[in-house]
Design an enzyme around this catalytic site. Structure first.
Site, PDB file in Angstrom:
ATOM      1  N   ILE A 134       0.885  -1.165   0.000  1.00  0.00           N
ATOM      2  CA  ILE A 134       0.000   0.000   0.000  1.00  0.00           C
ATOM      3  C   ILE A 134       0.921   1.213   0.000  1.00  0.00           C
ATOM      4  O   ILE A 134       1.344   1.688   1.051  1.00  0.00           O
ATOM      5  CB  ILE A 134      -0.950  -0.001   1.216  1.00  0.00           C
ATOM      6  CG1 ILE A 134      -1.825  -1.251   1.177  1.00  0.00           C
ATOM      7  CG2 ILE A 134      -1.810   1.261   1.231  1.00  0.00           C
ATOM      8  CD1 ILE A 134      -2.713  -1.436   2.379  1.00  0.00           C
ATOM      9  N   HIS A 137      -0.052   5.187   1.488  1.00  0.00           N
ATOM     10  CA  HIS A 137      -0.108   5.589   2.894  1.00  0.00           C
ATOM     11  C   HIS A 137       1.111   5.005   3.616  1.00  0.00           C
ATOM     12  O   HIS A 137       1.295   3.796   3.671  1.00  0.00           O
ATOM     13  CB  HIS A 137      -1.392   5.085   3.551  1.00  0.00           C
ATOM     14  CG  HIS A 137      -1.715   5.767   4.847  1.00  0.00           C
ATOM     15  ND1 HIS A 137      -2.901   6.411   5.052  1.00  0.00           N
ATOM     16  CD2 HIS A 137      -1.023   5.896   5.995  1.00  0.00           C
ATOM     17  CE1 HIS A 137      -2.931   6.906   6.278  1.00  0.00           C
ATOM     18  NE2 HIS A 137      -1.779   6.604   6.875  1.00  0.00           N
ATOM     19  N   LEU A 138       1.917   5.879   4.156  1.00  0.00           N
ATOM     20  CA  LEU A 138       3.128   5.509   4.867  1.00  0.00           C
ATOM     21  C   LEU A 138       2.826   4.533   6.005  1.00  0.00           C
ATOM     22  O   LEU A 138       1.853   4.700   6.734  1.00  0.00           O
ATOM     23  CB  LEU A 138       3.779   6.777   5.439  1.00  0.00           C
ATOM     24  CG  LEU A 138       5.057   6.601   6.247  1.00  0.00           C
ATOM     25  CD1 LEU A 138       6.179   6.082   5.365  1.00  0.00           C
ATOM     26  CD2 LEU A 138       5.443   7.910   6.902  1.00  0.00           C
ATOM     27  N   HIS A 139       3.655   3.522   6.147  1.00  0.00           N
ATOM     28  CA  HIS A 139       3.557   2.594   7.274  1.00  0.00           C
ATOM     29  C   HIS A 139       4.922   1.947   7.503  1.00  0.00           C
ATOM     30  O   HIS A 139       5.661   1.692   6.569  1.00  0.00           O
ATOM     31  CB  HIS A 139       2.481   1.533   7.054  1.00  0.00           C
ATOM     32  CG  HIS A 139       2.612   0.781   5.772  1.00  0.00           C
ATOM     33  ND1 HIS A 139       2.279   1.323   4.536  1.00  0.00           N
ATOM     34  CD2 HIS A 139       3.050  -0.474   5.528  1.00  0.00           C
ATOM     35  CE1 HIS A 139       2.503   0.421   3.596  1.00  0.00           C
ATOM     36  NE2 HIS A 139       2.975  -0.677   4.164  1.00  0.00           N
ATOM     37  N   GLN A 140       5.227   1.728   8.773  1.00  0.00           N
ATOM     38  CA  GLN A 140       6.497   1.102   9.152  1.00  0.00           C
ATOM     39  C   GLN A 140       6.215  -0.272   9.739  1.00  0.00           C
ATOM     40  O   GLN A 140       5.409  -0.406  10.649  1.00  0.00           O
ATOM     41  CB  GLN A 140       7.232   1.960  10.177  1.00  0.00           C
ATOM     42  CG  GLN A 140       8.523   1.323  10.657  1.00  0.00           C
ATOM     43  CD  GLN A 140       9.454   2.319  11.260  1.00  0.00           C
ATOM     44  OE1 GLN A 140      10.251   2.910  10.549  1.00  0.00           O
ATOM     45  NE2 GLN A 140       9.354   2.535  12.556  1.00  0.00           N
TER      46      GLN A 140
END
Length: 181
Positions: A134, A137-140
């Site tokens: 995805i 949308h930024l995600h760690q």
């Protein structure tokens, strides 16, 4: 050739067992992934509007939240996401970056205390060409690791084994999350 039996009468037998995971088809088809930059359609924008148990939210911070990964690499695999719909780490404010760092550190402590994780893979895939499922949308990712956790199952059996349901893991982590952090 002889008297070998073909699976479902099709193709050549390969002597491999099959572990069917039809729930993964939604992921492979790209369902529930943002097709564009529309913030309201993004799963990471929708999740915070759901009850924690339904959205698999482990903890809500001021600017970011921790959520279980629906397609985990290992048991306890979670992600830290900003509430704001941004795609790139360079777009975070100083406060968002600090909140992501704080939640990531706390997630590691909590996962370690609950599961005895011996190490972690922590990181972000920036852009679809870098592997982001995805990208809008930024995600760690915070992926717990144990000695010997990459065994023959994913390598030879091409199967991941997870010892616990996501809802059970979410409940354990949420319960162990320290108050006020």
């Amino acid at each position: 050739m002889g008297d070998t039996v073909h699976q479902d009468g099709l193709g050549e037998p390969d002597a491999l067992d099959r572990l069917w995971t039809p729930h993964r088809m939604a992921y492979l088809r790209g369902e529930n992934k943002p097709a564009d930059e529309t913030p309201g359609e993004c799963p990471f924008c929708r999740i915070p509007r759901l009850p924690d148990e339904e959205g698999l939210v482990v903890h809500r911070g001021r600017l970011t939240y921790a959520v279980m990964n629906l397609y985990p690499y290992a048991s306890g695999h979670l992600m830290v996401c900003p509430y704001r719909h941004i795609a790139d780490y360079t777009e975070t404010t100083d406060e968002e970056a600090a909140d992501m760092a704080d939640l990531t550190r706390t997630a590691m402590r909590v996962i370690r205390s609950v599961s005895g994780a011996q190490g972690f893979n922590v990181g972000m895939n920036q852009g679809s060409v870098a592997g982001a499922g995805i990208a809008a949308h930024l995600h760690q990712h915070v992926v717990p690791r144990w000695g010997g956790d990459t065994n023959f199952m994913p390598v030879i059996g091409r199967t991941k084994t997870l010892p616990q349901l996501l809802t059970e893991t979410r409940a354990l982590l949420a319960e162990a999350w320290p108050l006020g952090s």
